[in-house]
Design an enzyme around this catalytic site. Sequence first.
Site, PDB file in Angstrom:
ATOM      1  N   ASP A  17       0.866  -1.181   0.000  1.00 27.67           N
ATOM      2  CA  ASP A  17       0.000   0.000   0.000  1.00 27.67           C
ATOM      3  C   ASP A  17       0.905   1.233   0.000  1.00 27.67           C
ATOM      4  OD1 ASP A  17      -2.424   1.361   0.163  1.00 27.67           O
ATOM      5  OD2 ASP A  17      -2.540   1.238   2.348  1.00 27.67           O
ATOM      6  N   GLU A  89      -6.776   5.270  -8.295  1.00 28.94           N
ATOM      7  CA  GLU A  89      -8.044   5.807  -7.770  1.00 28.94           C
ATOM      8  C   GLU A  89      -8.625   6.914  -8.642  1.00 28.94           C
ATOM      9  OE1 GLU A  89      -7.876   5.563  -3.626  1.00 28.94           O
ATOM     10  OE2 GLU A  89      -9.454   7.033  -3.257  1.00 28.94           O
ATOM     11  N   LYS A 125      -9.980   2.251  -8.554  1.00 25.71           N
ATOM     12  CA  LYS A 125     -10.518   2.439  -7.189  1.00 25.71           C
ATOM     13  C   LYS A 125     -11.598   3.508  -7.203  1.00 25.71           C
ATOM     14  CE  LYS A 125      -7.818   2.270  -3.320  1.00 25.71           C
ATOM     15  NZ  LYS A 125      -6.623   2.649  -2.529  1.00 25.71           N
ATOM     16  N   THR A 149     -13.159   1.326  -2.510  1.00 24.55           N
ATOM     17  CA  THR A 149     -12.409   1.832  -1.368  1.00 24.55           C
ATOM     18  C   THR A 149     -13.313   2.602  -0.413  1.00 24.55           C
ATOM     19  OG1 THR A 149     -10.364   2.996  -0.792  1.00 24.55           O
ATOM     20  CG2 THR A 149     -11.664   3.962  -2.549  1.00 24.55           C
ATOM     21  N   PHE A 171     -11.703  -0.890   5.294  1.00 22.92           N
ATOM     22  CA  PHE A 171     -10.663  -0.217   6.075  1.00 22.92           C
ATOM     23  C   PHE A 171     -10.712  -0.703   7.523  1.00 22.92           C
ATOM     24  CE2 PHE A 171      -9.422   3.914   3.703  1.00 22.92           C
ATOM     25  CZ  PHE A 171      -9.465   3.283   2.476  1.00 22.92           C
TER      26      PHE A 171
HETATM   27  C1  E4P Z   1      -5.752   1.353   0.573  1.00 27.12           C
HETATM   28  O1  E4P Z   1      -6.320   0.977  -0.404  1.00 27.12           O
HETATM   29  C2  E4P Z   1      -6.183   2.530   1.344  1.00 27.12           C
HETATM   30  O2  E4P Z   1      -6.222   3.664   0.520  1.00 27.12           O
HETATM   31  C3  E4P Z   1      -5.241   2.720   2.492  1.00 27.12           C
HETATM   32  O3  E4P Z   1      -5.006   1.486   3.116  1.00 27.12           O
HETATM   33  C4  E4P Z   1      -5.742   3.748   3.487  1.00 27.12           C
HETATM   34  O4  E4P Z   1      -4.912   3.736   4.607  1.00 27.12           O
HETATM   35  P1  E4P Z   1      -4.927   4.881   5.711  1.00 27.12           P
HETATM   36  O5  E4P Z   1      -6.176   4.772   6.499  1.00 27.12           O
HETATM   37  O6  E4P Z   1      -3.692   4.602   6.516  1.00 27.12           O
HETATM   38  O7  E4P Z   1      -4.825   6.189   4.964  1.00 27.12           O
END
Ligand code: E4P
Length: 319
Positions: A17, A89, A125, A149, A171
């Site tokens: 990531d 994205e 994304k 996302t 997330f």
């Molecule tokens: C991955 O696709 C996400 O954009 C990423 O893991 C977000 O991470 P963060 O919450 O640390 O910004």
Amino acid sequence: MTSELDSLRRHSLVVADTGDIEAVARWKPQDATTNPSLLLTSAQDPRFRHLVDNAIREARGDTAAAMDGLFVHFGREILKHVAGRVSTEVDARLSFDIAGSIARARRLIALYERHGVGRERVLIKLASTWEGVRAAEQLEREGIHCNMTLLFSFAQAVACAEAGVTLISPFVGRIYDWYRAARKVDDIPVDDDPGVASVARIYAYYKKHGYKTQVMGASFRKTEQILALAGCDLLTIAPDLLEKLAKAPGPVERQLSMELALRTGGEKIAMDEKTFRWMHNEDPMATDKLADGIRRFDADARKLERLIISLAAATPAAA
Ligand code: E4P
């Protein structure tokens, strides 16, 4: 010695990531994911300045084209170091615009294809809004694969699966951040972590009901969260956490499995727009974090635009 990272790789596909191409080359993940915030950081890094300059030169004064070009140039470089796919994205300003999201995704894919990268190596994304899910449904019909996302609620996950998208990124860390603030605590142990529980629930539901959509846990704050999701289809992990996993001795036990999913996956939910909006709205964490996530990705994309405009003034146009 087997590290946690080696051991984790036996249970889940490990994804990097990051927009840091050297980190991707170092960790050799299966796939890589980017977002506007990660690319803003990389675009300001002198090691990758040539990619920004190329995008600006090719765009001939068109800032939107330079943004697309920058995303695609970083994506192409990343693809040199991964066997699988890169996630790129779509502008967060299009989060409530079905036609605009579809048009932007087609433009990004056309640009990748012009540079010899097939659509099978790219995941577009999109924010997991109702409109984002509808855009993804159409794009998937065109063979443009999507990674949904900013996914925080169970309603978002159900809608994505029903739409037949390729992959979702629920997330973990941002859910953990919200509950840490709400509970006024410094940490939440992993067995009580609502971010980890959210991904485990989605995984179980998808597997129990036979959805093909892949689940990629994202947004991690500590290695314990990653290890608690060993067995998830994919896990996208920032370089600092990859480093910690590589330094820690394994083994890692599988936590998510089909067997567990069949027991815990719950009953199937019928999803339509009204149900989606109601269910999502019932979850204060998810409504806060989705709105905040869109604002944050938009703010970083606007910073990136301003960077491009200022650098363009100093970059000679293409002949
Ligand atoms: C991955 O696709 C996400 O954009 C990423 O893991 C977000 O991470 P963060 O919450 O640390 O910004």
